[in-house]
Scaffold this motif. Structure first.
Motif, PDB file in Angstrom:
ATOM      1  N   ARG A  21      -3.230 -32.802 -19.045  1.00 26.59           N
ATOM      2  CA  ARG A  21      -3.151 -31.935 -20.215  1.00 26.59           C
ATOM      3  C   ARG A  21      -1.753 -32.059 -20.802  1.00 26.59           C
ATOM      4  N   ALA A  22      -1.694 -32.448 -22.045  1.00 30.20           N
ATOM      5  CA  ALA A  22      -0.407 -32.500 -22.747  1.00 30.20           C
ATOM      6  C   ALA A  22      -0.482 -31.527 -23.907  1.00 30.20           C
ATOM      7  N   ARG A  23       0.528 -30.657 -24.000  1.00 30.73           N
ATOM      8  CA  ARG A  23       0.560 -29.647 -25.064  1.00 30.73           C
ATOM      9  C   ARG A  23       1.884 -29.707 -25.810  1.00 30.73           C
ATOM     10  N   SER A  24       1.804 -29.962 -27.091  1.00 29.56           N
ATOM     11  CA  SER A  24       2.986 -29.906 -27.965  1.00 29.56           C
ATOM     12  C   SER A  24       4.168 -30.669 -27.384  1.00 29.56           C
ATOM     13  N   VAL A  25       3.894 -31.874 -26.898  1.00 28.02           N
ATOM     14  CA  VAL A  25       4.949 -32.641 -26.236  1.00 28.02           C
ATOM     15  C   VAL A  25       5.812 -33.374 -27.270  1.00 28.02           C
ATOM     16  N   ASP A  26       7.098 -33.125 -27.190  1.00 23.53           N
ATOM     17  CA  ASP A  26       8.065 -33.839 -28.023  1.00 23.53           C
ATOM     18  C   ASP A  26       9.078 -34.528 -27.141  1.00 23.53           C
ATOM     19  N   VAL A  34      10.350 -39.992 -30.499  1.00 27.28           N
ATOM     20  CA  VAL A  34       9.366 -40.989 -30.045  1.00 27.28           C
ATOM     21  C   VAL A  34       8.009 -40.409 -29.669  1.00 27.28           C
ATOM     22  N   LEU A  35       7.957 -39.127 -29.307  1.00 23.29           N
ATOM     23  CA  LEU A  35       6.657 -38.463 -29.123  1.00 23.29           C
ATOM     24  C   LEU A  35       6.684 -37.202 -29.976  1.00 23.29           C
ATOM     25  N   LYS A  36       5.710 -37.115 -30.885  1.00 26.10           N
ATOM     26  CA  LYS A  36       5.721 -36.024 -31.862  1.00 26.10           C
ATOM     27  C   LYS A  36       4.507 -35.113 -31.681  1.00 26.10           C
ATOM     28  N   ASP A  37       4.748 -33.970 -31.100  1.00 29.46           N
ATOM     29  CA  ASP A  37       3.707 -32.954 -30.958  1.00 29.46           C
ATOM     30  C   ASP A  37       2.412 -33.543 -30.390  1.00 29.46           C
ATOM     31  N   ILE A  38       2.557 -34.151 -29.220  1.00 30.73           N
ATOM     32  CA  ILE A  38       1.387 -34.782 -28.589  1.00 30.73           C
ATOM     33  C   ILE A  38       0.536 -33.727 -27.893  1.00 30.73           C
ATOM     34  N   ASN A  39      -0.738 -33.690 -28.265  1.00 37.00           N
ATOM     35  CA  ASN A  39      -1.713 -32.814 -27.624  1.00 37.00           C
ATOM     36  C   ASN A  39      -2.872 -33.677 -27.166  1.00 37.00           C
ATOM     37  N   MET A  40      -3.170 -33.605 -25.880  1.00 38.83           N
ATOM     38  CA  MET A  40      -4.216 -34.470 -25.355  1.00 38.83           C
ATOM     39  C   MET A  40      -4.743 -33.916 -24.037  1.00 38.83           C
ATOM     40  N   ASP A  41      -6.053 -33.896 -23.902  1.00 38.47           N
ATOM     41  CA  ASP A  41      -6.679 -33.548 -22.635  1.00 38.47           C
ATOM     42  C   ASP A  41      -7.449 -34.761 -22.136  1.00 38.47           C
ATOM     43  N   SER A  56       5.142 -47.554 -30.735  1.00 39.89           N
ATOM     44  CA  SER A  56       4.523 -46.301 -31.185  1.00 39.89           C
ATOM     45  C   SER A  56       4.644 -45.178 -30.157  1.00 39.89           C
ATOM     46  N   GLY A  57       5.128 -45.490 -28.952  1.00 44.22           N
ATOM     47  CA  GLY A  57       5.351 -44.427 -27.967  1.00 44.22           C
ATOM     48  C   GLY A  57       4.374 -44.426 -26.804  1.00 44.22           C
ATOM     49  N   LYS A  58       3.563 -45.475 -26.679  1.00 44.03           N
ATOM     50  CA  LYS A  58       2.538 -45.515 -25.634  1.00 44.03           C
ATOM     51  C   LYS A  58       3.154 -45.506 -24.234  1.00 44.03           C
ATOM     52  N   VAL A 224     -10.922 -43.434 -27.315  1.00 40.11           N
ATOM     53  CA  VAL A 224      -9.779 -44.227 -27.759  1.00 40.11           C
ATOM     54  C   VAL A 224      -8.803 -43.286 -28.454  1.00 40.11           C
ATOM     55  N   VAL A 225      -7.555 -43.337 -28.002  1.00 41.73           N
ATOM     56  CA  VAL A 225      -6.497 -42.584 -28.670  1.00 41.73           C
ATOM     57  C   VAL A 225      -5.613 -43.606 -29.373  1.00 41.73           C
ATOM     58  N   PHE A 226      -5.483 -43.457 -30.675  1.00 38.35           N
ATOM     59  CA  PHE A 226      -4.658 -44.390 -31.435  1.00 38.35           C
ATOM     60  C   PHE A 226      -3.343 -43.719 -31.800  1.00 38.35           C
ATOM     61  N   MET A 227      -2.236 -44.358 -31.391  1.00 36.95           N
ATOM     62  CA  MET A 227      -0.908 -43.811 -31.688  1.00 36.95           C
ATOM     63  C   MET A 227      -0.185 -44.667 -32.715  1.00 36.95           C
ATOM     64  N   ALA A 228       0.595 -44.021 -33.543  1.00 39.86           N
ATOM     65  CA  ALA A 228       1.499 -44.730 -34.455  1.00 39.86           C
ATOM     66  C   ALA A 228       2.705 -43.839 -34.679  1.00 39.86           C
ATOM     67  N   ASP A 229       3.879 -44.430 -34.643  1.00 37.40           N
ATOM     68  CA  ASP A 229       5.129 -43.683 -34.870  1.00 37.40           C
ATOM     69  C   ASP A 229       5.228 -42.398 -34.049  1.00 37.40           C
ATOM     70  N   GLY A 230       4.808 -42.457 -32.797  1.00 39.86           N
ATOM     71  CA  GLY A 230       4.984 -41.306 -31.919  1.00 39.86           C
ATOM     72  C   GLY A 230       3.938 -40.218 -32.059  1.00 39.86           C
ATOM     73  N   GLU A 231       2.958 -40.458 -32.924  1.00 44.35           N
ATOM     74  CA  GLU A 231       1.920 -39.444 -33.129  1.00 44.35           C
ATOM     75  C   GLU A 231       0.564 -39.948 -32.673  1.00 44.35           C
TER      76      GLU A 231
END
Ligand code: ADP
Ligand code: MG
Length: 258
Positions: A21-26, A34-41, A56-58, A224-231
């Motif tokens: 669980r990632a919540r509002s990760v910067d 490099v990571l902008k408000d990442i939310n992911m379960d 992109s921050g992967k 599939v989670v697609f990231m670009a520019d830290g988002e």
């Protein structure tokens, strides 16, 4: 963030807490966000493929998930437990998260068997004989039981990467993170590593996989989670993502790699 894919994780358990669980990760490197408000379960048993252009921050996301990289704000929890900053509690949680990198990172001066038994003996405090038994079974499972007494340099890249997977599995992790595990391999060795990963996925392992192998994404990923520019720009099923990407950035990315 789309939740469509979350509605039907094929192998999810009734457990309430997602495995990751990632919540509002910067996360910043200096001024670079490099990571902008990442939310992911990532629910138990789900396989999530992370795609995105270079930079992109992967990798940073993977490293943040087992706290190889500290984050600036937000929260990351593994199986419901927030990641502690340091100390024994961190070591214990980190042991729940197996990681496989592009570079295999095997210990060069230890045999393959020793590479696989070391963590369980040191960190999990299992006996030498039990560690050997588990390691032998794992090497069998990834198809390199006959390489157990060799040193890493004596193995092909594909065999070394499968050894690295066995080493991670020996810790009995709850989650496996893969950061471009086939990118450093000669083309003829890519498939054997992907096959090992696909088997693991089929057995219900929770996996977060950064890869450019679209065949694997289509075959094994639930999401599939697609990231670009830290988002996180898109979060959808492989079918949706590949057939109808929503963002210009994803269309552009797919246009370049497919
Ligand atoms: P990806 O894995 O998607 O290629 P990374 O997570 O490696 O992207 O990098 C994201 C951004 O962070 C890039 O701009 C990269 O240059 C920068 N970066 C990564 N690691 C560091 C570091 N240790 N120090 C400074 N900048 C970094
Ligand atoms: Mg990377």
């Amino acid at each position: 963030m789309s939740t469509e894919a979350d509605a039907s994780p094929p192998t999810s358990s009734p457990s309430q807490e997602p495995m990751i669980r990632a919540r509002s990760v910067d996360k910043y490197f200096g001024d670079l966000h490099v990571l902008k408000d990442i939310n992911m379960d990532v629910p138990q048993g789900q396989v999530v493929v992370v795609l995105g252009p270079s930079g992109s921050g992967k990798s940073t996301l993977c490293r943040a998930i087992n706290r190889l990289e500290p984050i600036n704000s937000g929260e990351i929890a593994i199986d419901g437990k927030p990641l502690p900053a340091e100390g024994k509690a961190l070591a214990a949680l980190r042991a729940d998260v197996g990681m496989v990198f592009q570079q295999f990172n095997l210990f060069a001066h230890k045999t393959i068997l020793e590479n696989v038994t070391l963590g369980p003996i040191k960190v999990r405090k299992v006996s030498q004989s039990e560690a050997r038994e588990t390691a032998t079974a794992l090497l069998e499972r990834v198809g390199i039981a006959n390489q157990a007494d060799k040193y890493p340099a004596q193995l092909s890249g594909g065999q070394q990467q499968r050894a690295a997977i066995a080493r991670a599995l020996a810790m009995k992790p709850k989650v496996m993170l893969f950061d471009e595990p086939t990118s450093a391999l000669d083309p003829e060795m890519v498939q054997e590593v992907l096959d090992t990963m696909t088997e693991l996925a089929d057995e219900g392992m929770t996996m977060l996989v950064v890869t450019h192998e679209m065949g694997f994404a289509r075959r094994a990923a639930h999401r599939v989670v697609f990231m670009a520019d830290g988002e996180i720009v898109e979060d959808s099923t492989p079918n949706e993502f590949f057939s109808a990407p929503k963002s210009e950035r994803a269309k552009d990315f797919l246009g370049k790699i497919l």
